[in-house]
Design an enzyme around this catalytic site. Structure first.
Site, PDB file in Angstrom:
ATOM      1  N   ASP A  67       0.818  -1.283   0.000  1.00  0.00           N
ATOM      2  CA  ASP A  67       0.062  -0.007   0.122  1.00  0.00           C
ATOM      3  C   ASP A  67       0.766   1.405   0.058  1.00  0.00           C
ATOM      4  OD1 ASP A  67       0.809  -0.484   2.532  1.00  0.00           O
ATOM      5  OD2 ASP A  67      -1.122  -0.820   3.237  1.00  0.00           O
ATOM      6  N   ASN A 136      -7.544  -4.211  14.467  1.00  0.00           N
ATOM      7  CA  ASN A 136      -9.115  -4.522  13.978  1.00  0.00           C
ATOM      8  C   ASN A 136      -9.047  -5.735  13.024  1.00  0.00           C
ATOM      9  OD1 ASN A 136      -8.217  -2.919  11.786  1.00  0.00           O
ATOM     10  ND2 ASN A 136      -9.792  -1.490  11.916  1.00  0.00           N
ATOM     11  N   HIS A 138      -7.417  -5.323  10.183  1.00  0.00           N
ATOM     12  CA  HIS A 138      -7.043  -5.129   8.777  1.00  0.00           C
ATOM     13  C   HIS A 138      -5.516  -5.676   8.274  1.00  0.00           C
ATOM     14  CE1 HIS A 138      -5.122  -0.993  10.464  1.00  0.00           C
ATOM     15  NE2 HIS A 138      -3.996  -1.873   9.852  1.00  0.00           N
ATOM     16  N   GLU A 143      -9.806  -2.403   5.383  1.00  0.00           N
ATOM     17  CA  GLU A 143     -10.509  -2.057   6.869  1.00  0.00           C
ATOM     18  C   GLU A 143     -11.644  -3.316   6.944  1.00  0.00           C
ATOM     19  OE1 GLU A 143      -9.114  -0.687   9.343  1.00  0.00           O
ATOM     20  OE2 GLU A 143      -7.784   0.887   8.396  1.00  0.00           O
TER      21      GLU A 143
HETATM   22  C1  F6R Z   1       1.320  -1.923   6.215  1.00  0.00           C
HETATM   23  C2  F6R Z   1      -0.059  -2.416   6.329  1.00  0.00           C
HETATM   24  C3  F6R Z   1      -0.754  -2.457   7.547  1.00  0.00           C
HETATM   25  C4  F6R Z   1       0.075  -3.035   8.777  1.00  0.00           C
HETATM   26  C5  F6R Z   1      -0.882  -2.981  10.056  1.00  0.00           C
HETATM   27  C6  F6R Z   1       0.091  -3.565  11.230  1.00  0.00           C
HETATM   28  O1  F6R Z   1       1.914  -1.837   5.047  1.00  0.00           O
HETATM   29  O2  F6R Z   1      -0.299  -2.582   5.408  1.00  0.00           O
HETATM   30  O3  F6R Z   1      -1.759  -3.286   7.368  1.00  0.00           O
HETATM   31  O4  F6R Z   1       0.561  -4.007   8.617  1.00  0.00           O
HETATM   32  O5  F6R Z   1      -1.394  -1.837  10.187  1.00  0.00           O
HETATM   33  O6  F6R Z   1       0.882  -2.494  11.429  1.00  0.00           O
HETATM   34  P1  F6R Z   1       2.090  -2.348  12.782  1.00  0.00           P
HETATM   35  O7  F6R Z   1       2.976  -3.227  12.283  1.00  0.00           O
HETATM   36  O8  F6R Z   1       2.633  -0.893  12.628  1.00  0.00           O
HETATM   37  O9  F6R Z   1       1.397  -2.886  13.929  1.00  0.00           O
END
Ligand code: F6R
Length: 243
Positions: A67, A136, A138, A143
């Site tokens: 992303d 959550n 994701h 989401e």
């Molecule tokens: C990152 C991404 C997000 C993260 C997720 C967990 O490219 O797509 O889905 O993997 O938000 O984030 P952290 O590792 O900071 O807990």
């Protein structure tokens, strides 16, 4: 699903890096799907360390990231382009031309999402997709409530995400309001998936995502339907999964 329990963040990072390096050694011209966020930083550090020791070669590897924020230039230190260069690409011998992220500066969402999706297909798909897990459930920027069948698309960031991110920007107005993300369908098409999780704050969602019902309310729960998923978590993150 394979589950590997690590003692702590460092051990999780080392185990995840082992799986990624095995992929690179077995298929030097593989396509790696990569993630940003805090969880993979240690994994990238470990890969860099092994590269510097001469144990890993990224010269034939191609990468596609999950992303990118829409509207942030690459030079902005909050862009995922910047993150990936800082935390991995600039420190190993990967050819920058073989590293791909959605182009956040392309204003035409339809055009950019179609380009990115067809790029992934033209590369022959993703051999190994690395994923972090949101609180959550994701994955990428998908989401809760997103349709499972979506490919790369543009999403509106939720108000609380904008609120949470504003500390990284001069003001809430500077926080991007949209992002490009691989869709659940894109992620599910990866040949192998490696999910990394660390910390007690992830324990509830890990149990829900991997041992609860498969539902769009918990996007990561769809991973239960993939035939080659590896979950690497530290003891704290895996503390609520059934024995
Ligand atoms: C990152 C991404 C997000 C993260 C997720 C967990 O490219 O797509 O889905 O993997 O938000 O984030 P952290 O590792 O900071 O807990």
């Amino acid at each position: 699903m394979q589950i590997y329990k690590a003692t702590d963040y460092k051990d999780m990072s080392r185990k995840a890096a082992n799986i990624i390096s095995a992929q690179v050694i077995m298929k030097p011209n593989c396509v790696l799907g990569l993630a940003t966020g805090s969880t993979p930083i240690g994994t990238y550090q470990q890969l860099i360390e092994w590269y510097k020791k001469g144990d890993l070669d990224f010269s034939d590897v191609t990468t596609v990231n999950l992303d990118e924020y829409k509207g942030l230039p690459r030079t902005n230190d909050q862009s995922y382009y910047y993150f990936m260069h800082q935390n991995l690409f600039d420190q190993v011998n990967i050819n920058p031309e073989n590293t791909h992220l959605p182009n956040g500066m392309e204003p035409n969402s339809e055009k950019e999402c179609a380009r990115y999706e067809s790029l992934i297909h033209s590369l022959g798909g993703v051999d190994l997709q690395l994923l972090g897990l949101g609180h959550n459930g994701h994955i990428g920027f998908n989401e809760p409530g997103e349709a499972f069948e979506k490919e790369t698309h543009c999403i509106d960031l939720q108000e609380r995400t904008i609120e949470a991110n504003k500390r990284f920007f001069a003001s809430a107005d500077d926080v991007p309001k949209q992002a490009y993300t691989m869709g659940i369908k894109t992620i599910m098409q990866a040949k192998k998936i490696l999910v990394i999780v660390s910390g007690e704050d992830k324990a509830d969602i890990v149990a829900k995502a991997f041992f609860g019902p498969v539902t769009p309310a918990v996007p990561a729960s769809i991973l239960q339907m993939h035939n080659d998923v590896t979950l690497v978590g530290d003891e704290a993150a895996l503390s609520k999964i059934p024995r």
